[in-house]
Design an enzyme around this catalytic site. Sequence first.
Site, PDB file in Angstrom:
ATOM      1  CG  HIS A 208      -2.282  -1.094   1.127  1.00  0.00           C
ATOM      2  ND1 HIS A 208      -1.850  -2.333   1.897  1.00  0.00           N
ATOM      3  CD2 HIS A 208      -3.262  -1.063   0.888  1.00  0.00           C
ATOM      4  CE1 HIS A 208      -3.029  -2.967   1.554  1.00  0.00           C
ATOM      5  NE2 HIS A 208      -3.714  -2.180   1.179  1.00  0.00           N
ATOM      6  CG  ASP A 280      -3.983  -5.662  -4.484  1.00  0.00           C
ATOM      7  OD1 ASP A 280      -5.323  -5.210  -3.967  1.00  0.00           O
ATOM      8  OD2 ASP A 280      -3.384  -6.072  -3.806  1.00  0.00           O
TER       9      ASP A 280
END
Length: 557
Positions: A208, A280
């Site tokens: 992230h 993702d």
Amino acid sequence: MGSFPSPSSQALTDEELHRRVASLIVVRASGHAGDRQRRYPRWELNNADLQRLLQSGVGGVILLGGTCVELQQRCLQLRDWAGRPLLLCADVEEGVGQRFEGASWLVPPMALSSLYASDPAQAETLAEHYGACTGRQARQCGLNWVLAPVVDVNNNPDNPVINVRAWGNDPTTVSKLTLAFQRGLSREGVLGCAKHFPGHGDTAVDSHLQLPVLLHDRERLERIELLPFRTSIAAGIDSVMTAHLEIPALDPTRPATLSKPVLSGLLRQELGFEGLIVTDALVMEAIRKHYSPGEAARLAFEAGADLILMPEDADAAIKAICSGLRSGRIPWQQLDASLGRRQKALQRINTAAPEQQRSEQATHQLLAQESPTERALSTELVELTCQTNGGRIQAAAAGKGINLIRVDGVLPCPQLHATAPALLLPERAGFSPLIIHPMAVSIWRDDQPSSPLALERLGDGPVLVQLFLRGNPFRGGRDKQEPWGDALAQLQRAGRLAGVVIYGSPYSWEALRARLEAGIPAAYSPGQMPDAQHSALSRLITQPEATGTGAGQGFTD
């Protein structure tokens, strides 16, 4: 069913091409109906943009937030705006209640790995029930695609992003338990998703925030990381999610999400996967820092992804993929193949027309909440996976004890609301709460490594320490900077440590338990939800008998 006619894609008008490409985009939305209710407005589209994109052809939505009944209504609204079947999904890896209140919030998957070590048959049965519970509640809430199971092998204790989301730290355990979960999920008629390909378990970097690099050779990847994916694919998993990882042994130039050798070569051709490949989230910094929104989407599609999840700019993503097709950089048959896979997925879940969905969900509205059987499963999982050692915590003189609670996020957070057992049960035993989190006054000293707590800021009295510690995205290395082992040793030297409870990571539990003196009451639960708090604390604290008319009652209005 919202399928597209099959004439040659090259003959499409710009509008027709736009709609086809848009159907392969999955955007983020809040489960709440109102724009001002969005928890994460940076990523969750406002209603005007959401409605515009759905009406222009966008074919999927990932949701977060709200109650399960709100989610039902939101899914109906999204289908109405689109006027055709949608892929509606959520990251409900720990049950639907992890993201949507009123449904089952189950212990993290890794909790079952310890059960598997002692009783594989029981663990597999529970994993199948886990999948069935998740699938049924997802379907009743209006979702048709569950972004689980995580099939990463979490063999790195310092993994900040996978951690307890994985089903174990060895490929056999992960393969067996995720296969059982998949059986339960499939039985309920929703799609599943194995993630994160080709394996995100052995990283110490949060994708992230930045791009992790995995330096293993192909032999090691085959032996550890790829085995659970092979198992899931052989069992017919509906979709596979990519990982934002750089793996030089597979592709020395691009991360897996954008890599043709990884997606088209390894996953499609070598492993024989025929279902949907979904990226993702492309808003994650591992991709966003290095590629523009349009470029990231185009490269992912060119590499072999069918669905583009959470592009930073959906319009730019659609435009870039359309341009890649028109220029000849992306073969037209690749678009047709992706559209075909999406259509097959929708057929497998037998998506009804919006009007039928409305009628069906109105009839079963209450069933979206936790059934007695599912409630029993949730409780059983918590009780089976809770551990204790040492004695019991002695009640403190009224208000003299300190209930020191460490949580990951800014309050309020789902695991620590005003009536959470982590607050109420110690308070009844004389421990007043002192909550520390990133926006609170610091309790740490910088100049005494072996005695890091500023005890004068805590006040006097015995201290119960409750630590909510698990791998959490977006925290970077902050958790490692908190010296809890030294803090527990300091409290023991001062004779003030009443007890310890760890919620979340088994790695943290093992490390901190080793720092405790014999007889110090301690408990561990892999879960962090109120059920887990009640289970752990009720084993440590003997509650005083209620006296008076209002004793033991929480405040009500």
